[in-house]
Design an enzyme around this catalytic site. Structure first.
Site, PDB file in Angstrom:
ATOM      1  N   ALA A 162       0.875  -1.258   0.084  1.00 12.77           N
ATOM      2  CA  ALA A 162      -0.099  -0.012   0.008  1.00 12.77           C
ATOM      3  C   ALA A 162       0.777   1.325   0.079  1.00 12.77           C
ATOM      4  O   ALA A 162       0.658   2.295  -0.853  1.00 12.77           O
ATOM      5  CB  ALA A 162      -0.946  -0.001   1.346  1.00 12.77           C
ATOM      6  N   LEU A 222       2.326   1.838  -3.335  1.00 11.12           N
ATOM      7  CA  LEU A 222       1.376   2.374  -4.469  1.00 11.12           C
ATOM      8  C   LEU A 222       1.086   3.847  -4.070  1.00 11.12           C
ATOM      9  O   LEU A 222       1.072   4.543  -5.098  1.00 11.12           O
ATOM     10  CB  LEU A 222       0.097   1.442  -4.106  1.00 11.12           C
ATOM     11  N   TYR A 223       1.062   4.303  -2.934  1.00 10.23           N
ATOM     12  CA  TYR A 223       0.498   5.562  -2.766  1.00 10.23           C
ATOM     13  C   TYR A 223       1.642   6.413  -2.876  1.00 10.23           C
ATOM     14  O   TYR A 223       1.520   7.574  -3.989  1.00 10.23           O
ATOM     15  CB  TYR A 223       0.382   5.967  -1.209  1.00 10.23           C
ATOM     16  N   GLN A 224       3.085   5.920  -2.742  1.00  7.21           N
ATOM     17  CA  GLN A 224       4.436   6.929  -3.485  1.00  7.21           C
ATOM     18  C   GLN A 224       4.291   6.938  -4.759  1.00  7.21           C
ATOM     19  O   GLN A 224       4.766   7.845  -5.435  1.00  7.21           O
ATOM     20  CB  GLN A 224       5.625   6.230  -2.739  1.00  7.21           C
ATOM     21  N   PHE A 236       1.506  10.625  -3.908  1.00  9.51           N
ATOM     22  CA  PHE A 236       1.367  11.015  -2.705  1.00  9.51           C
ATOM     23  C   PHE A 236       2.768  11.151  -2.103  1.00  9.51           C
ATOM     24  O   PHE A 236       3.759  10.719  -2.202  1.00  9.51           O
ATOM     25  CB  PHE A 236       0.630   9.689  -1.558  1.00  9.51           C
TER      26      PHE A 236
END
Length: 196
Positions: A150, A153-155, A159
């Site tokens: 997760a 994924l965000y990075q 994000f």
């Protein structure tokens, strides 16, 4: 058919549907986060209340199974505002300048989870992108501060760190607070983009 993946659909979930199916939704939350049934049961009332907040939006991933279509992942969020628990925790974690830049008009990605058996197929990314198709300037979220699928994924999807190693009351794990300008702009086509 050997070697084929079942088809999965991403759908917007109206607030009444979420309230009616909250036990099913939170079962996925518990499995994905590794929480025991007591913690999951304690989230029920809060999650139902979340469906009544301004700007509430939810999406779900439905996979075809021999028993029919089954919910295998979900995400939801809403507009944050002073007085909400998460907003106030995040405000306390951020310096004044960062808070002023990121909090006004932000959409909180409150929950985003995929059942463990359906992870690493790109569903987390599909759910995230569907969820944040909102007319707001930024999306904020918190996630365990560790090298997880997760977090990667965000990075990969734009994000950035707003705070790291933050401890929310009631959870012993450190969390990262992340933010992204909307619409999302993935940083590259790296494998991290397809791993959650």
């Amino acid at each position: 058919m050997t070697g084929t993946r079942p088809t999965t659909r991403i759908l917007e979930l109206p607030a009444p549907w979420m309230r009616e199916h909250m036990h099913e939704v939170l079962a996925i939350y518990g499995l994905a986060m590794g929480y025991d049934s007591g913690i999951v049961a304690g989230r029920y009332g809060y999650a139902v209340q979340h469906t009544e907040r301004p700007g509430f939006r939810a999406v779900g991933a439905f996979a075809q199974t021999p028993e029919g279509e089954q919910l295998v992942g979900f995400g939801y969020g809403y507009l944050i505002a002073p007085g909400q628990w998460w907003h106030d925790q995040v405000r306390a974690a951020l310096d004044r300048r960062t808070a002023k830049k990121w909090l006004p008009g932000a959409f909180e990605v409150c929950e985003l989870h995929v059942a463990p058996a359906h992870q690493s197929q790109g569903l987390g990314r599909q759910l995230l992108h569907a969820l944040v198709e909102v007319p707001h300037p930024v999306a904020l979220l918190s996630t365990p501060d560790a090298d997880t699928k997760a977090f990667r994924l965000y990075q990969a999807d734009g994000f950035v760190d707003l705070a790291r190693n933050y401890h929310f009351p009631g959870d012993s794990r450190p969390f990262a607070i992340l933010g992204a300008r909307l619409p999302l702009h993935p940083r590259d086509g790296s494998p991290a983009n397809t791993q959650a």
